[in-house]
Design a protein around this motif. Sequence first.
Motif, PDB file in Angstrom:
ATOM      1  N   LYS A   1      45.767  14.585  31.854  1.00  7.83           N
ATOM      2  CA  LYS A   1      44.399  14.182  32.155  1.00  7.83           C
ATOM      3  C   LYS A   1      44.135  12.780  31.613  1.00  7.83           C
ATOM      4  O   LYS A   1      44.497  12.462  30.481  1.00  7.83           O
ATOM      5  N   VAL A   2      43.516  11.902  32.449  1.00  6.96           N
ATOM      6  CA  VAL A   2      43.275  10.518  32.036  1.00  6.96           C
ATOM      7  C   VAL A   2      41.800  10.177  32.164  1.00  6.96           C
ATOM      8  O   VAL A   2      41.034  10.857  32.850  1.00  6.96           O
ATOM      9  N   ASP A   3      41.436   9.057  31.519  1.00  7.70           N
ATOM     10  CA  ASP A   3      40.071   8.563  31.631  1.00  7.70           C
ATOM     11  C   ASP A   3      39.978   7.563  32.769  1.00  7.70           C
ATOM     12  O   ASP A   3      40.917   7.395  33.544  1.00  7.70           O
ATOM     13  N   LYS A   4      38.868   6.857  32.876  1.00  5.69           N
ATOM     14  CA  LYS A   4      38.637   5.937  33.998  1.00  5.69           C
ATOM     15  C   LYS A   4      39.611   4.757  33.980  1.00  5.69           C
ATOM     16  O   LYS A   4      39.822   4.103  34.996  1.00  5.69           O
ATOM     17  N   ASP A   5      40.197   4.459  32.841  1.00 10.08           N
ATOM     18  CA  ASP A   5      41.174   3.372  32.748  1.00 10.08           C
ATOM     19  C   ASP A   5      42.608   3.847  32.975  1.00 10.08           C
ATOM     20  O   ASP A   5      43.558   3.066  32.853  1.00 10.08           O
TER      21      ASP A   5
ATOM     22  N   VAL B   1      43.712  11.397  27.848  1.00  6.21           N
ATOM     23  CA  VAL B   1      42.602  11.855  27.014  1.00  6.21           C
ATOM     24  C   VAL B   1      43.186  12.755  25.923  1.00  6.21           C
ATOM     25  O   VAL B   1      43.776  13.803  26.224  1.00  6.21           O
ATOM     26  N   PRO B   2      43.039  12.386  24.623  1.00  8.86           N
ATOM     27  CA  PRO B   2      43.628  13.188  23.543  1.00  8.86           C
ATOM     28  C   PRO B   2      42.851  14.477  23.303  1.00  8.86           C
ATOM     29  O   PRO B   2      41.623  14.516  23.401  1.00  8.86           O
ATOM     30  N   ILE B   3      43.579  15.565  22.954  1.00  5.97           N
ATOM     31  CA  ILE B   3      42.976  16.874  22.653  1.00  5.97           C
ATOM     32  C   ILE B   3      43.565  17.368  21.334  1.00  5.97           C
ATOM     33  O   ILE B   3      44.788  17.401  21.160  1.00  5.97           O
ATOM     34  N   LYS B   4      42.642  17.713  20.374  1.00  8.73           N
ATOM     35  CA  LYS B   4      43.063  18.244  19.080  1.00  8.73           C
ATOM     36  C   LYS B   4      43.347  19.743  19.230  1.00  8.73           C
ATOM     37  O   LYS B   4      42.570  20.481  19.848  1.00  8.73           O
TER      38      LYS B   4
ATOM     39  N   LYS C   1      45.270   0.836  32.923  1.00  9.61           N
ATOM     40  CA  LYS C   1      45.669   0.247  31.652  1.00  9.61           C
ATOM     41  C   LYS C   1      46.824   1.014  30.997  1.00  9.61           C
ATOM     42  O   LYS C   1      47.408   0.540  30.020  1.00  9.61           O
ATOM     43  N   CYS C   2      47.117   2.184  31.521  1.00 11.99           N
ATOM     44  CA  CYS C   2      48.252   2.985  31.020  1.00 11.99           C
ATOM     45  C   CYS C   2      49.083   3.399  32.237  1.00 11.99           C
ATOM     46  O   CYS C   2      49.004   4.551  32.701  1.00 11.99           O
ATOM     47  N   PRO C   3      49.877   2.464  32.780  1.00 12.49           N
ATOM     48  CA  PRO C   3      50.542   2.722  34.073  1.00 12.49           C
ATOM     49  C   PRO C   3      51.713   3.703  34.015  1.00 12.49           C
ATOM     50  O   PRO C   3      52.234   4.052  35.064  1.00 12.49           O
ATOM     51  N   ASP C   4      52.099   4.157  32.825  1.00 15.88           N
ATOM     52  CA  ASP C   4      53.255   5.048  32.726  1.00 15.88           C
ATOM     53  C   ASP C   4      52.874   6.442  32.255  1.00 15.88           C
ATOM     54  O   ASP C   4      53.674   7.152  31.629  1.00 15.88           O
ATOM     55  N   THR C   5      51.637   6.861  32.535  1.00 13.74           N
ATOM     56  CA  THR C   5      51.183   8.186  32.124  1.00 13.74           C
ATOM     57  C   THR C   5      52.049   9.263  32.784  1.00 13.74           C
ATOM     58  O   THR C   5      52.340   9.182  33.982  1.00 13.74           O
ATOM     59  N   LEU C   6      52.422  10.266  31.992  1.00 15.69           N
ATOM     60  CA  LEU C   6      53.234  11.350  32.536  1.00 15.69           C
ATOM     61  C   LEU C   6      52.441  12.152  33.554  1.00 15.69           C
ATOM     62  O   LEU C   6      51.218  12.302  33.449  1.00 15.69           O
TER      63      LEU C   6
ATOM     64  N   ILE D   1      46.884  20.593  12.435  1.00 16.07           N
ATOM     65  CA  ILE D   1      46.181  20.123  13.636  1.00 16.07           C
ATOM     66  C   ILE D   1      47.029  19.021  14.264  1.00 16.07           C
ATOM     67  O   ILE D   1      47.417  18.057  13.599  1.00 16.07           O
ATOM     68  N   VAL D   2      47.303  19.167  15.587  1.00 14.46           N
ATOM     69  CA  VAL D   2      48.092  18.149  16.305  1.00 14.46           C
ATOM     70  C   VAL D   2      47.280  17.621  17.476  1.00 14.46           C
ATOM     71  O   VAL D   2      46.335  18.273  17.958  1.00 14.46           O
ATOM     72  N   THR D   3      47.634  16.399  17.869  1.00 14.24           N
ATOM     73  CA  THR D   3      46.972  15.778  19.028  1.00 14.24           C
ATOM     74  C   THR D   3      47.869  15.937  20.238  1.00 14.24           C
ATOM     75  O   THR D   3      49.031  15.557  20.235  1.00 14.24           O
ATOM     76  N   LYS D   4      47.327  16.516  21.310  1.00 16.93           N
ATOM     77  CA  LYS D   4      48.077  16.736  22.546  1.00 16.93           C
ATOM     78  C   LYS D   4      47.332  16.095  23.717  1.00 16.93           C
ATOM     79  O   LYS D   4      46.157  15.776  23.631  1.00 16.93           O
ATOM     80  N   TYR D   5      48.131  15.906  24.791  1.00 19.36           N
ATOM     81  CA  TYR D   5      47.545  15.363  26.011  1.00 19.36           C
ATOM     82  C   TYR D   5      47.819  16.331  27.135  1.00 19.36           C
ATOM     83  O   TYR D   5      48.970  16.733  27.380  1.00 19.36           O
ATOM     84  N   LYS D   6      46.751  16.745  27.838  1.00 15.73           N
ATOM     85  CA  LYS D   6      46.900  17.714  28.926  1.00 15.73           C
ATOM     86  C   LYS D   6      46.398  17.114  30.234  1.00 15.73           C
ATOM     87  O   LYS D   6      45.566  16.250  30.255  1.00 15.73           O
TER      88      LYS D   6
END
Length: 432
Positions: free
Chosen positions: A301-305, A309-312, A292-297, A427-432
Motif C-alpha cells: 500500500k502506498v501514499d499519493k507520492d 505506508v508504514p504499519i506498526k 517518489k518511490c519508483p521501486d515499491t514492491l 513492535i516492528v514496522t511493516k508495509y502492506k
Amino acid sequence: MRHFYLLVAAVFIIVSAFCGDAFAEIEAGTFSAGPAAGWYVFEDGQDIHNGPVYGLSFGYNYTGNIGVEGTFNFVQADAAPSDDNVQVYIYRIEGLYHFMPDSKFVPYVAVGGGAITLDDNSGGDTGAMMNYGAGVKFFLSESFAVRSDVRHIIDFDDSNNNFALTAGLTFLFGKKEKAIAPPPAPAPLDSDGDGVYDDMDRCPDTPSGFSVDSDGCQKDGDGDGVYDDMDQCPNTPRGVSVDSVGCPKDSDGDGVYDDMDQCPKTPPGLTVDSVGCPKDSDGDGVYDDMDKCPDTLMGIKVDKDGCPVPIKEKVSIELNVEFEFDKAEIKSAYHDHLQKVANFLKTYPDTKAVIEGHTDGIGTDSYNMRLSGRRAESVRKYLVEKYDVPVGRLEAKGFGESVPVAGNDTDEGRQRNRRVVAVISTIVTKYK
C-alpha cells in the motif's frame, strides 16, 4: 637410348612452335595412350646391369584429377658377370592423381601394382609387384603432351627394389565438343527509361526520375500509399495511418502512433510505455513521473507520492518448557521449541526476556523457590551456550509454587505447574 631423348626433344620443339598458347584440360571421361622409353635401374644384389626400358600405356580419366592407367614395360639387360641376355616384362595398373588438371604443366602422383617376369637363359620367373612414383605432363596442345616419370618398383618374391626412369608422349582422345554460344539477343526496349524492360514493365509510363520496383512501378517500400520519393517516413510499420508526407499520426505527441496508442489523450510531458500509456513500473497506481518511490514492491500500500505506508505491528513468541518431578534438566523433546525461541531472539536483536521458573505444590516453599530458580537458569543457560544469545538479554527468575496454572491435587495439574515460561515480544514496522 640417347636417340630416343633426342627424338622427344625434337618433337617438343616442333610442336611448341605450332601450339602457341594452347592449354591442357584433362576432362572426366577422356582416354589416354602413349609410348615411353627410358632407363631401368636394378638393385645391386640382383647381378644385372642397368638397361633401357620401353613402355606403352593406356588410361582413363574418371575426373580431371583422378585417373587409372595400365602400362606394359619391356627391359633388355645383361646379367653380371656372364653378360647373358635378360628380359624383364612388367605389367602394372596404377591410380593417378593430377594436380592442376586445367594447366599446361600437370604434375601427378601414382601408385599401383601388378606382376613382373624375369626371363634369363634358365627360364622365366613371374611374381607380384607394387610400384609408386610421380611424373609430369607438359601439354603442347589440348590433346597432346610430353611426359616424364619415375617409378619405384618393388618385387615381392625377391624383395628387390628397382627404379624406372622414362620419358614419353601422351595423347588424349574422347573429349566432348565445346558448345558454341548463340549470338546475343537484341537489347529489349525500356520506353520510360526506368530500368525495367517494356515486356516486364507493369507501369510503362512512369515519370522520369522516379525510383521504381522490379515491376517498373513507383516504390512504396512501407506500403503506406505515399511513394518513397515523397515519403518523409519511409519505414512506417504496415497498417499505420499516415499523413500526406507518409509519417504516422501521433495526436497526443507521446511518440506512440495513434493506431497503437491505447491512451490517445495522454497529457504532454508524461513518459509512456509501448502502448502509449503513462508508465507505472512498480504497479502501485502512481505514474513514474510523479512516483517518489519508483521501486515499491508489488502489492504494498502506498501514499499519493507512491511511497509505502508504514504499519506498526506486535510480534511475539511464547516459551513453555515442562520438567520432571524435582528435576531441572531440559528434556530433549523441547530442543526444537527452544531453537525457535533462539531464532526469534536473533531475528529481533532488541528484544529481552524474563525467564520465569515454577514448581508444583509438593515440598517446602523455600525448596520450591530454589528449584524454580534452577529451572529458569537451566533454560537461560541453554539459550546462551547453545545459540549464543547475549547474556544481558535474558534474566532467570524463580517463583516457586506461588503462580500455579492448574490444581496441585492431580498428576496432570502438578505436571503443568512444573514449568519455565516466558513471553517475548516487540513492535516492528511493516508495509502492506
